[in-house]
Design a protein around this motif. Structure first.
Motif, PDB file in Angstrom:
ATOM      1  N   ILE A  10       0.809  -1.100  -0.018  1.00 28.61           N
ATOM      2  CA  ILE A  10       0.093   0.105   0.128  1.00 28.61           C
ATOM      3  C   ILE A  10       0.796   1.198  -0.085  1.00 28.61           C
ATOM      4  O   ILE A  10       1.712   1.432   0.874  1.00 28.61           O
ATOM      5  N   LYS A  11       0.690   2.105  -0.877  1.00 28.25           N
ATOM      6  CA  LYS A  11       1.425   3.391  -0.975  1.00 28.25           C
ATOM      7  C   LYS A  11       0.407   4.628  -0.831  1.00 28.25           C
ATOM      8  O   LYS A  11      -0.789   4.661  -1.244  1.00 28.25           O
ATOM      9  N   ILE A  12       0.864   5.296   0.435  1.00 29.31           N
ATOM     10  CA  ILE A  12      -0.105   6.624   0.811  1.00 29.31           C
ATOM     11  C   ILE A  12       0.592   7.749   0.130  1.00 29.31           C
ATOM     12  O   ILE A  12       1.915   7.984   0.408  1.00 29.31           O
ATOM     13  N   GLY A  13      -0.413   8.691  -0.241  1.00 29.07           N
ATOM     14  CA  GLY A  13      -0.005  10.025  -0.688  1.00 29.07           C
ATOM     15  C   GLY A  13       0.430  11.112   0.401  1.00 29.07           C
ATOM     16  O   GLY A  13      -0.070  10.828   1.694  1.00 29.07           O
ATOM     17  N   GLY A  14       0.978  12.066   0.019  1.00 34.49           N
ATOM     18  CA  GLY A  14       1.105  13.001   0.911  1.00 34.49           C
ATOM     19  C   GLY A  14      -0.135  13.941   1.593  1.00 34.49           C
ATOM     20  O   GLY A  14      -0.054  14.159   2.675  1.00 34.49           O
ATOM     21  N   ASN A  15      -1.058  13.988   0.883  1.00 42.09           N
ATOM     22  CA  ASN A  15      -2.336  14.507   1.589  1.00 42.09           C
ATOM     23  C   ASN A  15      -2.933  13.716   2.704  1.00 42.09           C
ATOM     24  O   ASN A  15      -3.551  14.411   3.663  1.00 42.09           O
ATOM     25  N   ILE A  16      -2.539  12.277   2.784  1.00 43.58           N
ATOM     26  CA  ILE A  16      -2.984  11.625   3.863  1.00 43.58           C
ATOM     27  C   ILE A  16      -2.106  12.009   4.977  1.00 43.58           C
ATOM     28  O   ILE A  16      -2.529  12.274   6.342  1.00 43.58           O
ATOM     29  N   ILE A  17      -0.963  11.835   4.695  1.00 47.07           N
ATOM     30  CA  ILE A  17       0.346  12.437   5.739  1.00 47.07           C
ATOM     31  C   ILE A  17       0.341  13.645   6.359  1.00 47.07           C
ATOM     32  O   ILE A  17       0.287  13.642   7.659  1.00 47.07           O
ATOM     33  N   ASP A  18      -0.174  14.700   5.524  1.00 48.44           N
ATOM     34  CA  ASP A  18      -0.430  16.014   6.203  1.00 48.44           C
ATOM     35  C   ASP A  18      -1.439  16.139   6.916  1.00 48.44           C
ATOM     36  O   ASP A  18      -1.710  17.253   7.505  1.00 48.44           O
ATOM     37  N   ASN A  19      -2.464  15.271   7.125  1.00 41.87           N
ATOM     38  CA  ASN A  19      -3.571  15.435   7.747  1.00 41.87           C
ATOM     39  C   ASN A  19      -3.527  14.369   9.045  1.00 41.87           C
ATOM     40  O   ASN A  19      -3.974  13.171   8.684  1.00 41.87           O
ATOM     41  N   PRO A  20      -3.306  14.737  10.207  1.00 38.34           N
ATOM     42  CA  PRO A  20      -2.985  13.788  11.427  1.00 38.34           C
ATOM     43  C   PRO A  20      -4.201  12.809  11.585  1.00 38.34           C
ATOM     44  O   PRO A  20      -3.935  11.657  11.963  1.00 38.34           O
ATOM     45  N   LYS A  21      -5.492  13.509  11.574  1.00 39.72           N
ATOM     46  CA  LYS A  21      -6.515  12.657  11.637  1.00 39.72           C
ATOM     47  C   LYS A  21      -6.679  11.825  10.562  1.00 39.72           C
ATOM     48  O   LYS A  21      -6.997  10.575  10.857  1.00 39.72           O
ATOM     49  N   GLU A  22      -6.724  11.960   9.510  1.00 34.72           N
ATOM     50  CA  GLU A  22      -6.759  11.190   8.314  1.00 34.72           C
ATOM     51  C   GLU A  22      -5.797   9.859   8.310  1.00 34.72           C
ATOM     52  O   GLU A  22      -5.923   8.793   8.086  1.00 34.72           O
ATOM     53  N   LEU A  23      -4.435  10.659   8.720  1.00 37.21           N
ATOM     54  CA  LEU A  23      -3.448   9.470   8.668  1.00 37.21           C
ATOM     55  C   LEU A  23      -3.649   8.594   9.640  1.00 37.21           C
ATOM     56  O   LEU A  23      -3.294   7.296   9.762  1.00 37.21           O
ATOM     57  N   SER A  24      -4.231   8.890  10.989  1.00 35.57           N
ATOM     58  CA  SER A  24      -4.433   7.855  12.092  1.00 35.57           C
ATOM     59  C   SER A  24      -5.440   7.029  11.685  1.00 35.57           C
ATOM     60  O   SER A  24      -5.414   5.651  11.991  1.00 35.57           O
ATOM     61  N   GLN A  25      -6.482   7.324  11.022  1.00 32.11           N
ATOM     62  CA  GLN A  25      -7.576   6.554  10.468  1.00 32.11           C
ATOM     63  C   GLN A  25      -6.958   5.542   9.268  1.00 32.11           C
ATOM     64  O   GLN A  25      -7.247   4.302   9.528  1.00 32.11           O
ATOM     65  N   PHE A  26      -6.260   6.121   8.684  1.00 32.06           N
ATOM     66  CA  PHE A  26      -5.877   5.179   7.629  1.00 32.06           C
ATOM     67  C   PHE A  26      -4.819   4.162   8.302  1.00 32.06           C
ATOM     68  O   PHE A  26      -4.746   2.828   7.940  1.00 32.06           O
ATOM     69  N   LEU A  27      -3.889   4.237   9.332  1.00 32.16           N
ATOM     70  CA  LEU A  27      -2.921   3.377   9.805  1.00 32.16           C
ATOM     71  C   LEU A  27      -4.054   2.434  10.629  1.00 32.16           C
ATOM     72  O   LEU A  27      -3.395   1.178  10.680  1.00 32.16           O
ATOM     73  N   SER A  28      -4.784   2.871  11.214  1.00 34.95           N
ATOM     74  CA  SER A  28      -5.790   1.982  11.838  1.00 34.95           C
ATOM     75  C   SER A  28      -6.428   1.213  10.851  1.00 34.95           C
ATOM     76  O   SER A  28      -6.315  -0.330  11.077  1.00 34.95           O
ATOM     77  N   ASP A  29      -6.930   1.469   9.855  1.00 35.26           N
ATOM     78  CA  ASP A  29      -7.364   0.572   8.555  1.00 35.26           C
ATOM     79  C   ASP A  29      -6.185  -0.562   7.947  1.00 35.26           C
ATOM     80  O   ASP A  29      -6.488  -1.481   7.981  1.00 35.26           O
ATOM     81  N   PHE A  30      -4.960   0.235   7.823  1.00 37.14           N
ATOM     82  CA  PHE A  30      -4.078  -0.459   7.389  1.00 37.14           C
ATOM     83  C   PHE A  30      -3.438  -1.645   8.410  1.00 37.14           C
ATOM     84  O   PHE A  30      -3.264  -2.899   7.853  1.00 37.14           O
ATOM     85  N   SER A  31      -3.548  -1.305   9.535  1.00 34.57           N
ATOM     86  CA  SER A  31      -3.501  -2.348  10.727  1.00 34.57           C
ATOM     87  C   SER A  31      -4.312  -3.770  10.652  1.00 34.57           C
ATOM     88  O   SER A  31      -4.106  -4.810  10.987  1.00 34.57           O
ATOM     89  N   LYS A  32      -5.478  -3.478  10.214  1.00 33.70           N
ATOM     90  CA  LYS A  32      -6.305  -4.376  10.159  1.00 33.70           C
ATOM     91  C   LYS A  32      -6.337  -5.268   9.053  1.00 33.70           C
ATOM     92  O   LYS A  32      -6.900  -6.465   8.832  1.00 33.70           O
TER      93      LYS A  32
END
Length: 261
Positions: A10-32
């Motif tokens: 999975i590759k994530i782009g900068g716009n997810i990284i720049d948004n702490p809330k979005e990043l946190s949600q993504f990493l939770s999804d990724f972990s599952k």
């Protein structure tokens, strides 16, 4: 032929990284995500901000960053340092055993400095070789590799390298031993016919449709190198590629684009 184990890249782009809330949600999804997986991240905006704060003027040509020595210092610090370690720490909080890597670590990704006939990109790398056996070993002992967009030339030089390309080259190399699905996650629902309309997702793109959409100007700028990478990966053994918002990782019904040959 023996059945290959599935591997999600999975590759994530900068716009997810720049948004702490979005990043946190993504990493939770990724972990599952079940089974073996690799995360690749960009981080362009943070590097641009840091560069500007110390008086550097970022230069881009066709969406590619020109990387002189001062800019290389910034991208190494931000990509391989701040962003990579924050992601790894959050993955650990989600009980995912992430470990951060640049291409230089364990000689995992070797590149050559880009040689362009008219443009000096500076310290920008084009991937030559992935250390598949080490990658396989790490995955088999339960490590989730987290790659930043930095590689090396094996002569002591670090190189700034496009994160989409890193994801694509890792997928191609890993497909020798795994059945690889490559996911490009960014802030949009997929490849859109109308950038303003989230519902205008093109759900399937094959090479013939891609050529047609390019000719009509419906697909342009940053999406072209991303899709070129996709078709290159598919032609070299990657099983499946999806592009879309990270909600597609957990919600199979979420709109997204699937790329096929």
């Amino acid at each position: 032929m023996e059945n290959k184990k599935p591997l999600s890249i999975i590759k994530i782009g900068g716009n997810i990284i720049d948004n702490p809330k979005e990043l946190s949600q993504f990493l939770s999804d990724f972990s599952k995500i079940e089974g073996d997986k690799i995360l690749v991240h960009g981080g362009g905006k943070s590097a641009t901000k840091m560069a500007q704060s110390i008086g550097l003027t970022p230069q881009m040509i066709d969406g590619r960053r020109i990387t002189d020595q001062p800019m290389l210092d910034v991208v190494v610090m931000i990509y391989a340092g701040e962003i990579n370690k924050n992601i790894v720490a959050q993955l650990q909080a989600n009980n995912t055993n992430g470990m951060g890597f640049s291409g230089a670590d364990g000689n995992l990704i070797q590149s050559t400095k880009r040689n362009h006939p008219t443009i000096d990109y500076g310290f920008v790398g084009d991937v030559q070789k992935v250390n598949t056996s080490l990658l396989e070993t790490l995955i088999n002992i339960g490590i989730v590799p987290v790659f930043c967009a930095i590689t090396h030339d094996k002569k002591g030089q670090l190189l700034n390298t496009n994160a989409d390309t890193i994801a694509s080259e890792l997928a191609i190399a890993a497909s020798e031993v795994f059945e690889v699905t490559l996911n490009y996650c960014f802030e949009k629902a997929g490849v859109l016919t109308d950038i303003e309309d989230e519902n205008s997702v093109i759900e399937q793109i094959n090479s013939a449709l891609y050529a047609k959409l390019k000719a009509e100007g419906a697909i342009h700028s940053g999406m072209i190198p991303k899709l070129d990478n996709c078709f290159n990966s598919l032609s070299k053994g990657v099983q499946k590629i999806k592009i879309g918002h990270h909600r597609m990782l957990q919600n199979k019904a979420a709109l997204h684009t699937t790329i096929t040959l």
